[in-house]
Design a protein around this motif. Structure first.
Motif, PDB file in Angstrom:
ATOM      1  N   LYS A   1      -3.915  -6.128   3.482  1.00  0.00           N
ATOM      2  CA  LYS A   1      -3.323  -7.236   4.132  1.00  0.00           C
ATOM      3  C   LYS A   1      -3.527  -8.307   3.168  1.00  0.00           C
ATOM      4  O   LYS A   1      -3.207  -9.712   2.876  1.00  0.00           O
ATOM      5  CB  LYS A   1      -4.593  -7.506   5.555  1.00  0.00           C
ATOM      6  N   ALA A   2      -5.176  -8.258   2.333  1.00  0.00           N
ATOM      7  CA  ALA A   2      -5.476  -8.524   1.136  1.00  0.00           C
ATOM      8  C   ALA A   2      -6.166  -8.191   0.667  1.00  0.00           C
ATOM      9  O   ALA A   2      -7.104  -7.605   0.745  1.00  0.00           O
ATOM     10  CB  ALA A   2      -6.156 -10.713   2.071  1.00  0.00           C
TER      11      ALA A   2
ATOM     12  N   ALA B   1     -13.031  -6.528   6.284  1.00  0.00           N
ATOM     13  CA  ALA B   1     -12.835  -6.316   5.184  1.00  0.00           C
ATOM     14  C   ALA B   1     -13.863  -4.639   5.256  1.00  0.00           C
ATOM     15  O   ALA B   1     -14.858  -5.117   5.192  1.00  0.00           O
ATOM     16  CB  ALA B   1     -13.560  -7.162   4.245  1.00  0.00           C
ATOM     17  N   GLN B   2     -12.871  -3.851   4.038  1.00  0.00           N
ATOM     18  CA  GLN B   2     -13.086  -2.445   3.427  1.00  0.00           C
ATOM     19  C   GLN B   2     -13.696  -2.440   2.127  1.00  0.00           C
ATOM     20  O   GLN B   2     -13.272  -3.085   1.166  1.00  0.00           O
ATOM     21  CB  GLN B   2     -12.229  -1.332   3.400  1.00  0.00           C
ATOM     22  N   ILE B   3     -14.747  -2.076   1.749  1.00  0.00           N
ATOM     23  CA  ILE B   3     -14.999  -1.982   0.690  1.00  0.00           C
ATOM     24  C   ILE B   3     -14.154  -0.938  -0.356  1.00  0.00           C
ATOM     25  O   ILE B   3     -13.987  -0.329  -0.201  1.00  0.00           O
ATOM     26  CB  ILE B   3     -16.328  -1.895   0.138  1.00  0.00           C
TER      27      ILE B   3
ATOM     28  N   ALA C   1      -5.572  -3.015   6.674  1.00  0.00           N
ATOM     29  CA  ALA C   1      -7.102  -3.201   5.783  1.00  0.00           C
ATOM     30  C   ALA C   1      -7.201  -4.652   4.929  1.00  0.00           C
ATOM     31  O   ALA C   1      -6.113  -4.571   3.873  1.00  0.00           O
ATOM     32  CB  ALA C   1      -7.446  -2.724   5.330  1.00  0.00           C
ATOM     33  N   GLU C   2      -7.572  -5.111   5.388  1.00  0.00           N
ATOM     34  CA  GLU C   2      -8.381  -6.242   4.411  1.00  0.00           C
ATOM     35  C   GLU C   2      -9.350  -5.622   3.405  1.00  0.00           C
ATOM     36  O   GLU C   2     -10.602  -4.912   3.112  1.00  0.00           O
ATOM     37  CB  GLU C   2      -9.484  -6.808   4.202  1.00  0.00           C
ATOM     38  N   LEU C   3      -8.974  -6.012   1.732  1.00  0.00           N
ATOM     39  CA  LEU C   3     -10.128  -4.997   0.775  1.00  0.00           C
ATOM     40  C   LEU C   3     -10.972  -5.580  -0.097  1.00  0.00           C
ATOM     41  O   LEU C   3     -10.251  -6.885  -0.310  1.00  0.00           O
ATOM     42  CB  LEU C   3      -9.867  -3.655  -0.448  1.00  0.00           C
TER      43      LEU C   3
END
Length: 297
Positions: free
Chosen positions: A5-6, A26-28, A47-49
């Motif tokens: 996603k971003a 968000a996921q690291i 996912a957002e990262l």
């Protein structure tokens, strides 16, 4: 291939914390050797990262003024194996992480990612347990440090609070000075395989090298999280250094380990090799300790 996603790139540790506060779901991502696989499998679709890969301040191994070894969480397995401070003080950690995957994985995979996954089979985890490692975490409330045994909560779950990142792993001087260790990974294949069982042992011998001043025994895949064999450690302290003592210590580990049946190995087999690997690791650690003054590590 990757449904993202971003992607936000952190410029500093404080910026990474800010990004995680702004994007709480968000996921690291660091090396990406686990996260990208999960995304490709669809487990993290959309996912957002938050990428911390560019934070060189979290790479490398340093020796602090009080003798504490600080291992930056973005330090790769290959870097750890080659690092002169690791080789001098806790060489067994370099040996353990050199058993992770293949060269490509070891070049990109990080010690922080390996521990934050919370899996019991991580090759670094049992050895860090045997070194009484302390985990340093940075978040909105500042820095906190917790023993690695408290960091692992349950299978796949670690004590990372919202908007926190792991910044380093600390090995205090009293945890490594005079200790020598050995790690054995038992797997169905010699390379590119997850451990069926891992055993990491540290010993500290008396000045005349005749008795066990201290023993630390840690396992991976002997329970839902990495663990220490506390009863076996207690049984070993003060015993004379001998084959009989090694047998006695190794036979005591079943008071602590709680392996399960899986397609990789049965519970009974894991219990058997728990004793075998402990005895072999102990024997090798003793040999290294006896040679400590001759430059062995």
């Amino acid at each position: 291939m990757y449904d993202i996603k971003a992607l936000y790139e952190a410029q500093s540790v404080s910026h990474a914390v800010e990004l995680l506060l702004e994007h709480p779901h968000a996921q690291i991502i660091a090396g990406g050797s686990d996260v990208l696989v999960q995304m490709r499998e669809g487990k993290l679709a959309g996912a957002e990262l938050v990428s911390i890969y560019g934070l060189d301040e979290l790479r490398g191994v340093t020796l602090e003024g009080d003798g504490t070894l600080r291992i930056g969480s973005l330090t790769s397995f290959s870097q750890i194996t080659r690092d002169p401070l690791i080789q001098k003080y806790i060489n067994v950690l370099g040996e353990a992480v050199d058993m992770v995957g293949g060269p490509q994985i070891r070049n990109i995979g990080t010690i922080g990612g390996n521990t934050c996954n919370g899996v019991t089979s991580a090759d670094s985890a049992s050895t860090l347990f045997a070194w009484d490692a302390v985990i340093e975490l940075t978040g909105p409330g500042g820095v906190r440090k917790i023993p690695i045994g408290d960091f692992y909560i349950r299978a796949g779950k670690v004590d990372l609070r919202p908007a926190e990142i792991q910044t380093s792993i600390l090995i205090r001087k009293e945890s490594y000075e005079g200790y020598v260790g050995h790690y054995i990974k038992y797997a169905m294949r010699n390379a590119m395989d997850i451990a069926t069982l891992g055993c990491s042992v540290n010993v500290k011998l008396s000045e005349d090298k005749s008795t066990f001043a201290d023993v630390r025994i840690a396992y991976g895949v002997a329970g839902p999280v990495p663990m220490r064999a506390i009863h076996a450690e207690e049984a070993g302290r003060g015993l004379p250094v001998s084959g009989q003592s090694i047998e006695q210590i190794g036979n005591t580990v079943l008071e602590d380990v709680t392996p399960r049946n899986s397609w990789r190995a049965s519970k009974a087999f894991r219990e058997h090799i728990s004793k075998v690997l402990c005895k072999r690791s102990l024997a090798e650690a003793v040999t290294r300790a006896e040679n400590l003054g001759k430059g062995a590590s």
